[in-house]
Design an enzyme around this catalytic site. Structure first.
Site, short mmCIF file in Angstrom:
data_model
loop_
_atom_site.label_atom_id
_atom_site.label_comp_id
_atom_site.label_asym_id
_atom_site.label_seq_id
_atom_site.Cartn_x
_atom_site.Cartn_y
_atom_site.Cartn_z
N ARG A 53 -2.48 -5.35 -1.59
CA ARG A 53 -1.94 -5.61 -2.92
C ARG A 53 -2.28 -4.42 -3.81
NH1 ARG A 53 0.96 -8.54 -0.83
NH2 ARG A 53 1.37 -10.76 -1.19
N GLU B 14 4.11 -2.39 -9.44
CA GLU B 14 5.32 -2.28 -8.60
C GLU B 14 6.43 -3.23 -9.01
OE1 GLU B 14 5.06 -4.95 -4.70
OE2 GLU B 14 3.52 -3.42 -4.71
N HIS C 227 6.80 -1.15 -0.52
CA HIS C 227 6.44 -2.50 -0.05
C HIS C 227 7.32 -2.91 1.13
CE1 HIS C 227 4.16 -6.22 -1.65
NE2 HIS C 227 4.45 -6.41 -0.37
N PHE D 24 6.06 -5.13 5.71
CA PHE D 24 6.43 -6.40 6.34
C PHE D 24 7.83 -6.37 6.94
CE2 PHE D 24 8.86 -6.67 2.53
CZ PHE D 24 9.89 -7.57 2.78
#
Length: 328
Positions: A234, A263, A295, A298
């Site tokens: 994070r 962000e 980001h 994932f």
């Protein structure tokens, strides 16, 4: 409609439409993020689905509860953006996807490490311009170097296994020890020892009061000169101003970020034709030893499919009155 999705992109809609076709849930999508001004988008839905940068503070929770929302389904693992106490008071339940693909994030972390070390980003641009000089591209062997990992949960554990196989020495900080990682060769130590002894430090901890700005001026001063820092957890785990200072002082020699404290104003959108007004972020991008991704750690097919399946299962169980195994 059964579920209202906030902050959706075309890839979200594609994977959730495909998955929902087999479970019978009806979904309505909006591209806007959830916040005080967009909670009004809820119509008759009892379930809403949100992502990492949606805001669910007390004001939003009050609005959702008034509209009859009973479940907030996060399509991610972290839940620091949700006011859980307000949810409990209003009877709004919260579920998440605790393990969509720890491999995806761990592998992206390794990609950042390798890119920074071997200057892949710089070499790529040089070769495209016909410049095959190796000056300034020298790296080092990860073999034998010390990797510090802060947080040995599912993602941290996967990175530890990968880097042990690469011959790195592992120093790990986590309040809860994983005996299997110790047996494999990882050494659990204090956070200060991780900072002081590691050549590379990677962060895989949730954002809590104790981890907010974990990397500040004091922490950076404890680190080796020339340290590599990687953050795929994070953004607010790192104080961006302190990190910028560390880069200027050459205390930090490499910085890889997939997350950033501010962000929510930047990531998951195309700003290529806009002015970015975050001076700290823009300054970070000027350093040749900094690599930032938006980001995306994932972002694999496997992870998205797992996220969709678990999220919709969470919603189905709630609507059917069954136990919520992924409740926060």
């Amino acid at each position: 409609m059964d579920i209202l999705f906030f902050s959706t992109k075309p890839y979200d809609r594609a994977v959730f439409d495909k998955t929902s076709a087999t479970c019978g849930l009806q979904i309505r999508y909006v591209s806007e993020s959830l916040g005080p001004d967009t909670a009004q988008f809820v119509q008759h839905e009892k379930v809403i689905c949100i992502f990492v940068n949606d805001v669910v503070d007390k004001e939003v929770v009050d609005q959702l509860a008034e509209k009859g929302v009973g479940l907030i389904a996060l399509r991610c693992a972290g839940y620091n953006n949700v006011d859980l106490e307000s949810c409990r008071k209003k009877g709004v339940r919260v579920v998440r996807v605790p393990a969509y693909s720890p491999h995806a994030v761990a592998e992206h972390t390794l990609a950042l490490m390798l890119t920074l070390n071997r200057k892949i980003h710089r070499a790529y641009n040089r070769v495209r311009e016909g410049n095959f000089s190796l000056d300034g591209l020298m790296g080092f062997d990860f073999y034998g170097r010390t990797l510090g990992v802060v947080g040995s949960g599912r993602i941290g554990a996967e990175l530890i296994k990968i880097c042990l196989a690469m011959g790195m020495k592992l120093k790990v900080f986590d309040p809860v020890k994983d005996e299997s990682l110790e047996k494999a060769g990882a050494e659990y130590v204090t956070l200060d020892e991780v900072f002081a002894s590691s050549d590379v430090i990677s962060f895989h901890c949730p954002l809590t009061e104790s981890t907010y700005h974990l990397v500040d001026d004091a922490a950076i001063n404890k680190m080796k000169t020339g340290v590599m820092l990687i953050n795929t957890s994070r953004g607010a785990v790192m104080d961006a101003c302190a990190v910028l200072k560390g880069l200027k002082q050459k205390k930090i020699a490499y910085l890889g970020l997939d997350v950033y404290e501010q962000e929510s104003e930047l990531f998951f959108r195309d700003l290529s034709c806009d002015l970015i007004l975050d001076d700290v972020f823009e300054r970070l991008l000027t350093f040749p030893n900094v690599v930032v991704t938006g980001h995306q750690a994932f972002f694999t097919e496997d992870a998205l499919n797992n996220i969709a399946v678990t999220t919709l299962e969470n919603a189905e169980k709630y609507l059917a009155g069954n136990e919520l195994v992924n409740e926060v």
